[in-house]
Design a protein around this motif. Sequence first.
Motif, PDB file in Angstrom:
ATOM      1  N   GLU A 224       0.654  -1.131  -0.057  1.00 29.64           N
ATOM      2  CA  GLU A 224       0.134  -0.095  -0.097  1.00 29.64           C
ATOM      3  C   GLU A 224       0.845   1.144   0.058  1.00 29.64           C
ATOM      4  O   GLU A 224       0.506   2.124  -0.664  1.00 29.64           O
ATOM      5  N   ASP A 225       1.926   1.270   0.706  1.00 25.77           N
ATOM      6  CA  ASP A 225       2.714   2.588   0.992  1.00 25.77           C
ATOM      7  C   ASP A 225       3.511   2.621  -0.438  1.00 25.77           C
ATOM      8  O   ASP A 225       3.875   3.793  -0.956  1.00 25.77           O
ATOM      9  N   LEU A 226       4.058   1.648  -1.255  1.00 26.09           N
ATOM     10  CA  LEU A 226       4.820   1.730  -2.128  1.00 26.09           C
ATOM     11  C   LEU A 226       4.111   2.009  -3.680  1.00 26.09           C
ATOM     12  O   LEU A 226       4.847   2.280  -4.423  1.00 26.09           O
ATOM     13  N   GLY A 227       3.138   1.409  -3.550  1.00 25.67           N
ATOM     14  CA  GLY A 227       2.496   1.139  -4.972  1.00 25.67           C
ATOM     15  C   GLY A 227       2.858   0.073  -5.378  1.00 25.67           C
ATOM     16  O   GLY A 227       3.919  -0.610  -5.184  1.00 25.67           O
ATOM     17  N   LYS A 228       1.882  -0.696  -6.388  1.00 29.70           N
ATOM     18  CA  LYS A 228       2.061  -1.726  -7.152  1.00 29.70           C
ATOM     19  C   LYS A 228       3.434  -2.019  -7.957  1.00 29.70           C
ATOM     20  O   LYS A 228       4.151  -3.232  -7.696  1.00 29.70           O
ATOM     21  N   ALA A 229       3.527  -1.256  -8.795  1.00 34.41           N
ATOM     22  CA  ALA A 229       4.771  -1.191  -9.412  1.00 34.41           C
ATOM     23  C   ALA A 229       6.035  -1.176  -8.612  1.00 34.41           C
ATOM     24  O   ALA A 229       6.945  -2.076  -8.949  1.00 34.41           O
ATOM     25  N   GLU A 230       6.369  -0.355  -7.871  1.00 30.92           N
ATOM     26  CA  GLU A 230       7.494  -0.365  -6.724  1.00 30.92           C
ATOM     27  C   GLU A 230       7.541  -1.726  -5.978  1.00 30.92           C
ATOM     28  O   GLU A 230       8.809  -2.059  -5.787  1.00 30.92           O
ATOM     29  N   TYR A 231       6.379  -1.929  -5.301  1.00 34.25           N
ATOM     30  CA  TYR A 231       6.207  -3.047  -4.559  1.00 34.25           C
ATOM     31  C   TYR A 231       6.852  -4.383  -5.408  1.00 34.25           C
ATOM     32  O   TYR A 231       7.898  -5.111  -4.938  1.00 34.25           O
ATOM     33  N   ASN A 232       6.538  -4.434  -6.610  1.00 34.51           N
ATOM     34  CA  ASN A 232       6.946  -5.709  -7.378  1.00 34.51           C
ATOM     35  C   ASN A 232       8.273  -5.677  -7.832  1.00 34.51           C
ATOM     36  O   ASN A 232       8.991  -6.689  -7.663  1.00 34.51           O
ATOM     37  N   ARG A 233       8.812  -4.412  -7.958  1.00 29.04           N
ATOM     38  CA  ARG A 233      10.284  -4.241  -8.159  1.00 29.04           C
ATOM     39  C   ARG A 233      11.230  -4.805  -6.813  1.00 29.04           C
ATOM     40  O   ARG A 233      12.019  -5.278  -7.290  1.00 29.04           O
ATOM     41  N   GLN A 234      10.519  -4.470  -5.734  1.00 29.85           N
ATOM     42  CA  GLN A 234      11.405  -4.763  -4.523  1.00 29.85           C
ATOM     43  C   GLN A 234      10.979  -5.944  -3.976  1.00 29.85           C
ATOM     44  O   GLN A 234      12.040  -6.581  -3.317  1.00 29.85           O
ATOM     45  N   ALA A 235       9.915  -6.672  -4.187  1.00 33.49           N
ATOM     46  CA  ALA A 235       9.596  -7.735  -3.587  1.00 33.49           C
ATOM     47  C   ALA A 235      10.323  -9.158  -4.507  1.00 33.49           C
ATOM     48  O   ALA A 235      10.993  -8.712  -5.552  1.00 33.49           O
ATOM     49  N   LEU A 236      10.159 -10.346  -3.872  1.00 34.77           N
ATOM     50  CA  LEU A 236      10.690 -11.668  -4.521  1.00 34.77           C
ATOM     51  C   LEU A 236       9.870 -11.841  -5.608  1.00 34.77           C
ATOM     52  O   LEU A 236       8.854 -11.311  -5.725  1.00 34.77           O
ATOM     53  N   GLY A 237      10.429 -12.785  -6.495  1.00 36.40           N
ATOM     54  CA  GLY A 237       9.709 -13.153  -7.745  1.00 36.40           C
ATOM     55  C   GLY A 237       8.812 -14.280  -7.344  1.00 36.40           C
ATOM     56  O   GLY A 237       8.730 -14.980  -6.319  1.00 36.40           O
ATOM     57  N   SER A 238       8.074 -14.706  -8.387  1.00 34.37           N
ATOM     58  CA  SER A 238       6.861 -15.564  -8.203  1.00 34.37           C
ATOM     59  C   SER A 238       7.460 -16.840  -8.082  1.00 34.37           C
ATOM     60  O   SER A 238       6.877 -17.821  -7.613  1.00 34.37           O
ATOM     61  N   GLU A 239       8.617 -17.212  -8.506  1.00 31.01           N
ATOM     62  CA  GLU A 239       9.478 -18.485  -8.405  1.00 31.01           C
ATOM     63  C   GLU A 239      10.362 -18.697  -7.374  1.00 31.01           C
ATOM     64  O   GLU A 239      11.226 -19.594  -7.057  1.00 31.01           O
ATOM     65  N   ASP A 240      10.152 -17.680  -6.314  1.00 28.93           N
ATOM     66  CA  ASP A 240      11.098 -17.494  -5.170  1.00 28.93           C
ATOM     67  C   ASP A 240      10.688 -18.251  -3.976  1.00 28.93           C
ATOM     68  O   ASP A 240      10.289 -17.593  -3.133  1.00 28.93           O
ATOM     69  N   ASP A 241      10.618 -19.435  -4.135  1.00 27.10           N
ATOM     70  CA  ASP A 241       9.798 -20.394  -3.089  1.00 27.10           C
ATOM     71  C   ASP A 241      10.367 -21.888  -3.396  1.00 27.10           C
ATOM     72  O   ASP A 241      10.760 -22.066  -4.464  1.00 27.10           O
ATOM     73  N   ASN A 242      10.096 -22.615  -2.097  1.00 25.71           N
ATOM     74  CA  ASN A 242      10.444 -23.875  -2.339  1.00 25.71           C
ATOM     75  C   ASN A 242      11.784 -24.349  -2.818  1.00 25.71           C
ATOM     76  O   ASN A 242      12.108 -25.033  -3.675  1.00 25.71           O
ATOM     77  N   PHE A 243      12.668 -23.532  -1.927  1.00 27.32           N
ATOM     78  CA  PHE A 243      14.025 -23.808  -2.161  1.00 27.32           C
ATOM     79  C   PHE A 243      14.829 -25.111  -1.522  1.00 27.32           C
ATOM     80  O   PHE A 243      14.297 -25.351  -0.338  1.00 27.32           O
ATOM     81  N   LYS A 244      15.816 -25.708  -2.229  1.00 25.70           N
ATOM     82  CA  LYS A 244      16.165 -26.941  -1.616  1.00 25.70           C
ATOM     83  C   LYS A 244      17.787 -26.646  -1.398  1.00 25.70           C
ATOM     84  O   LYS A 244      18.573 -26.522  -2.479  1.00 25.70           O
ATOM     85  N   LEU A 245      18.046 -26.294  -0.298  1.00 21.45           N
ATOM     86  CA  LEU A 245      19.499 -26.063   0.270  1.00 21.45           C
ATOM     87  C   LEU A 245      20.273 -27.089   0.848  1.00 21.45           C
ATOM     88  O   LEU A 245      19.900 -27.910   1.554  1.00 21.45           O
ATOM     89  N   GLU A 246      21.591 -26.989   0.279  1.00 21.84           N
ATOM     90  CA  GLU A 246      22.566 -28.190   0.745  1.00 21.84           C
ATOM     91  C   GLU A 246      23.200 -27.706   2.375  1.00 21.84           C
ATOM     92  O   GLU A 246      23.515 -26.576   2.490  1.00 21.84           O
ATOM     93  N   PRO A 247      23.539 -28.633   3.090  1.00 23.34           N
ATOM     94  CA  PRO A 247      24.322 -28.341   4.284  1.00 23.34           C
ATOM     95  C   PRO A 247      25.708 -28.083   4.082  1.00 23.34           C
ATOM     96  O   PRO A 247      26.244 -28.423   2.970  1.00 23.34           O
ATOM     97  N   MET A 248      25.958 -26.907   4.593  1.00 23.15           N
ATOM     98  CA  MET A 248      27.456 -26.115   4.484  1.00 23.15           C
ATOM     99  C   MET A 248      27.740 -25.981   5.745  1.00 23.15           C
ATOM    100  O   MET A 248      27.261 -26.076   6.739  1.00 23.15           O
ATOM    101  N   PRO A 249      29.440 -25.758   5.806  1.00 24.64           N
ATOM    102  CA  PRO A 249      29.982 -25.377   7.250  1.00 24.64           C
ATOM    103  C   PRO A 249      29.231 -23.950   7.672  1.00 24.64           C
ATOM    104  O   PRO A 249      29.109 -23.225   6.966  1.00 24.64           O
ATOM    105  N   ALA A 250      29.246 -23.868   9.046  1.00 23.47           N
ATOM    106  CA  ALA A 250      28.430 -22.520   9.577  1.00 23.47           C
ATOM    107  C   ALA A 250      29.464 -21.304   9.239  1.00 23.47           C
ATOM    108  O   ALA A 250      28.779 -20.462   9.033  1.00 23.47           O
ATOM    109  N   GLU A 251      30.674 -21.628   8.751  1.00 18.48           N
ATOM    110  CA  GLU A 251      31.656 -20.333   8.748  1.00 18.48           C
ATOM    111  C   GLU A 251      31.219 -20.011   7.199  1.00 18.48           C
ATOM    112  O   GLU A 251      31.279 -18.595   6.777  1.00 18.48           O
ATOM    113  N   THR A 252      30.571 -20.787   6.408  1.00 23.94           N
ATOM    114  CA  THR A 252      30.298 -20.377   4.796  1.00 23.94           C
ATOM    115  C   THR A 252      29.176 -19.395   5.052  1.00 23.94           C
ATOM    116  O   THR A 252      29.113 -18.256   4.445  1.00 23.94           O
TER     117      THR A 252
END
Length: 366
Positions: free
Chosen positions: A162-190
């Motif tokens: 509401e504050d940013l407006g639809k166009a600016e919100y869509n620019r700053q928000a994540l994309g429609s495929e930014d979900d259901n990520f499969k992440l590999e275990p890594m060292p904590a230092e990484t």
Amino acid sequence: MTSRTMAVRTMAGVALCAALAAFAGAARAEQPPKLPELSPTGADVCFGRIYDAAHLKAHPHQKVERIFFFYGHDPVSRPNEEPPANQDTSYNGFLTTTVRGAKKSDWAAGWCNKEDPSDKASGIRCGMDCDRTLASLKVDDKGRLMLSNVQPDVYLDAGAEEDLGKAEYNRQALGSEDDNFKLEPMPAETCKAEFARIDPIDPALGDPLRVRLKPDQPFCFGRDYDDAHLKTHPNQLTQSIRVFRGPVELASFVAGGDAANWPDGADIAVSVTTRQKGEKVTQTYSCQGEADQWRCSASSKMSDFSCDISQKEIFLKRGHNGTMMLANPNSAVAVVDLCSKAADGKTKSDDKVYRLQPMPQSACAP
């Protein structure tokens, strides 16, 4: 999540969420959750993935190029920026992503718990302030972290669309495929190295104000603007400004302050002389520590104001080479009487951010 910058925020939503988080955080901090599904030994753990060009070409609506999830102690804070012990440190889930073409990463923090503690098969939800969701988590039989339910506005304030407006919100928000990520275990230092990219150390900043300035120590910072500066800033009302703790403010802290929780409860005074009539306005603020900065609300205990000024805020933060930054992103610096009609609404002048130099105490004398 922590507030490490003076960026202009959606103040009403942030203030409400912060109040709710503080209340809930106090309860959470008593018994930090332990999730053996994520960390069987209780140690900090890291999961991550960097997507190659082929994957990104096949998923044109995925903005995220790098993603890391860290479960454990805050990987962003530096030792000299840790909030005091009386502040909530219950966040234990930390997400950072870098989108295509970005030079900087975004990050958010939350607290992770079983959705149903009585059910061993229950999933894990990581919540954020204002009852928002950071992500839902599940570890598969190969030790990979399945990260889902990531909201497009995970890095934005509540009500941002509401504050940013639809166009600016869509620019700053994540994309429609930014979900259901499969992440590999890594060292904590990484993960720690990845989060270190967000807030690199700047040696010129030195110690934060709560370390540099002592409870029993007076101080004076200020700036006098010359004609050349004022000519190039025609909308700036401030001709000179002082921020100080003197005998009155020191005595107030001795009477009611707690040095162990410094700077919580510290009073400061801000004096501003305006350029038009040379009028001087002095306002007292009561401060609280917030990571490496002070968040100070206008106080009436040393003023004769009858209006509600508690929501008038300023932020003090260390600057480079011993300077102090003062910011009032909305309407807080007392360039006018805070109870006058002119003080209503947002600041329309250039009196928003000041870089102040240390001065002798005599420069801040009444």
